[in-house]
Write an enzyme that holds these catalytic residues in place. Sequence first.
Site, PDB file in Angstrom:
ATOM      1  N   ARG A 143       0.829  -1.212   0.000  1.00 31.83           N
ATOM      2  CA  ARG A 143       0.000   0.000   0.000  1.00 31.83           C
ATOM      3  C   ARG A 143       0.860   1.258   0.000  1.00 31.83           C
ATOM      4  O   ARG A 143       0.520   2.250  -0.645  1.00 31.83           O
ATOM      5  CB  ARG A 143      -0.932  -0.015   1.222  1.00 31.83           C
ATOM      6  CG  ARG A 143      -1.824   1.196   1.274  1.00 31.83           C
ATOM      7  CD  ARG A 143      -2.918   1.065   2.294  1.00 31.83           C
ATOM      8  NE  ARG A 143      -2.424   1.119   3.658  1.00 31.83           N
ATOM      9  CZ  ARG A 143      -3.199   1.226   4.742  1.00 31.83           C
ATOM     10  NH1 ARG A 143      -4.510   1.262   4.590  1.00 31.83           N
ATOM     11  NH2 ARG A 143      -2.690   1.253   5.943  1.00 31.83           N
ATOM     12  N   ARG A 173     -11.444   2.243  -0.508  1.00 34.24           N
ATOM     13  CA  ARG A 173     -10.105   1.810  -0.124  1.00 34.24           C
ATOM     14  C   ARG A 173      -9.665   2.654   1.068  1.00 34.24           C
ATOM     15  O   ARG A 173      -9.893   3.857   1.084  1.00 34.24           O
ATOM     16  CB  ARG A 173      -9.170   2.043  -1.316  1.00 34.24           C
ATOM     17  CG  ARG A 173      -7.821   1.419  -1.214  1.00 34.24           C
ATOM     18  CD  ARG A 173      -7.208   1.354  -2.593  1.00 34.24           C
ATOM     19  NE  ARG A 173      -7.899   0.360  -3.401  1.00 34.24           N
ATOM     20  CZ  ARG A 173      -7.656  -0.938  -3.337  1.00 34.24           C
ATOM     21  NH1 ARG A 173      -6.719  -1.413  -2.550  1.00 34.24           N
ATOM     22  NH2 ARG A 173      -8.347  -1.794  -4.070  1.00 34.24           N
ATOM     23  N   ILE A 174      -9.063   2.008   2.033  1.00 29.40           N
ATOM     24  CA  ILE A 174      -8.622   2.740   3.220  1.00 29.40           C
ATOM     25  C   ILE A 174      -7.208   3.255   2.980  1.00 29.40           C
ATOM     26  O   ILE A 174      -6.322   2.497   2.565  1.00 29.40           O
ATOM     27  CB  ILE A 174      -8.697   1.829   4.468  1.00 29.40           C
ATOM     28  CG1 ILE A 174     -10.168   1.478   4.725  1.00 29.40           C
ATOM     29  CG2 ILE A 174      -8.079   2.516   5.682  1.00 29.40           C
ATOM     30  CD1 ILE A 174     -10.374   0.408   5.770  1.00 29.40           C
ATOM     31  N   HIS A 203     -20.259  10.839   2.909  1.00 32.15           N
ATOM     32  CA  HIS A 203     -20.837   9.604   3.440  1.00 32.15           C
ATOM     33  C   HIS A 203     -22.364   9.729   3.469  1.00 32.15           C
ATOM     34  O   HIS A 203     -22.889  10.753   3.928  1.00 32.15           O
ATOM     35  CB  HIS A 203     -20.289   9.361   4.854  1.00 32.15           C
ATOM     36  CG  HIS A 203     -20.742   8.070   5.422  1.00 32.15           C
ATOM     37  ND1 HIS A 203     -20.226   6.849   5.011  1.00 32.15           N
ATOM     38  CD2 HIS A 203     -21.684   7.788   6.352  1.00 32.15           C
ATOM     39  CE1 HIS A 203     -20.828   5.889   5.667  1.00 32.15           C
ATOM     40  NE2 HIS A 203     -21.718   6.413   6.488  1.00 32.15           N
ATOM     41  N   GLU A 240     -26.224  14.818  -1.636  1.00 33.55           N
ATOM     42  CA  GLU A 240     -24.755  14.748  -1.763  1.00 33.55           C
ATOM     43  C   GLU A 240     -24.258  15.679  -2.863  1.00 33.55           C
ATOM     44  O   GLU A 240     -23.256  16.373  -2.698  1.00 33.55           O
ATOM     45  CB  GLU A 240     -24.311  13.323  -2.114  1.00 33.55           C
ATOM     46  CG  GLU A 240     -24.484  12.337  -0.989  1.00 33.55           C
ATOM     47  CD  GLU A 240     -23.849  10.979  -1.290  1.00 33.55           C
ATOM     48  OE1 GLU A 240     -23.536  10.284  -0.341  1.00 33.55           O
ATOM     49  OE2 GLU A 240     -23.676  10.633  -2.481  1.00 33.55           O
TER      50      GLU A 240
HETATM   51  C1  GRF Z   1     -21.877   7.996  -2.264  1.00 35.98           C
HETATM   52  O1  GRF Z   1     -23.120   7.637  -1.763  1.00 35.98           O
HETATM   53  C2  GRF Z   1     -20.951   8.437  -1.170  1.00 35.98           C
HETATM   54  O2  GRF Z   1     -21.610   9.002  -0.094  1.00 35.98           O
HETATM   55  C3  GRF Z   1     -20.293   7.134  -0.752  1.00 35.98           C
HETATM   56  O3  GRF Z   1     -20.138   6.416  -1.937  1.00 35.98           O
HETATM   57  C4  GRF Z   1     -21.152   6.799  -2.853  1.00 35.98           C
HETATM   58  C5  GRF Z   1     -20.476   7.126  -4.156  1.00 35.98           C
HETATM   59  O4  GRF Z   1     -21.411   7.339  -5.158  1.00 35.98           O
HETATM   60  N1  GRF Z   1     -19.053   7.383  -0.061  1.00 35.98           N
HETATM   61  P1  GRF Z   1     -20.970   7.869  -6.572  1.00 35.98           P
HETATM   62  O5  GRF Z   1     -19.894   6.918  -7.098  1.00 35.98           O
HETATM   63  O6  GRF Z   1     -20.442   9.262  -6.410  1.00 35.98           O
HETATM   64  O7  GRF Z   1     -22.196   7.817  -7.406  1.00 35.98           O
END
Ligand code: GRF
Length: 214
Positions: free
Chosen positions: A77, A103-104, A121, A186
């Site tokens: 990594r 991925r972390i 998120h 989002e």
């Molecule tokens: C989103 O729901 C985000 O909150 C999460 O992963 C998803 C990614 O969606 N972390 P996209 O690939 O941007 O459509």
Amino acid sequence: MGSGYRMRRRPGPPAIAVLCSGQGTNLHAILNAIRAGRLRARIGLVIVDRPNAFALMRAKRAGVEALYVNPKAFPDRARFERHLIRLFAARDVQVVCLAGFMRILSPVFVRRFRQRMLNIHPALLPAFPGAHAVRDALAWGVRVTGVTVHLVDDAVDHGPIVLQEALPIRRHETPASLLARLHRLEHRLYPQAIQWLLEGRVRVKGRTVTIRGR
Ligand code: GRF
């Protein structure tokens, strides 16, 4: 910034990197916000870690440089991450945006982009962290969920919260209907949070974030 990564601001809008593993609808929203002038940035690079991530196609269609970087092509990594850091440095990337990147990232990478890396998120953190936030929130029977944009720290879905907005769960809500509504949220919140970070308005004290002038 940690040592080794120099901020060499070139003229013009600051560069951001967007890291994706899947659909890339947030990438699409970021591109739209840039076009509309709501986000004063340019995408310096899109990274996907899966060859069939639709985000790769979206970026290419938009004329943005996008690379599939196979983590398995690196012995470990640390070397994968050093490769990303070099790619970002060459493109003068100021802010890293995780957008469904499954991925972390190591503490070393996180330190490199301390307070310059965001994640989005689909739940009101600290409720429902992890990869199944939408499903978990519905299964729990919560009446309200939402979206969180946060700075990335060493723990998953954990860093200081920049922006959060709630969404009431409707009667007869399905995972698909909830996901669609969360996505709309989002797509509004992420460009906003990125813009604040680029403007240097995000101040962090412990876990608490304040946005200057808000
Ligand atoms: C989103 O729901 C985000 O909150 C999460 O992963 C998803 C990614 O969606 N972390 P996209 O690939 O941007 O459509």
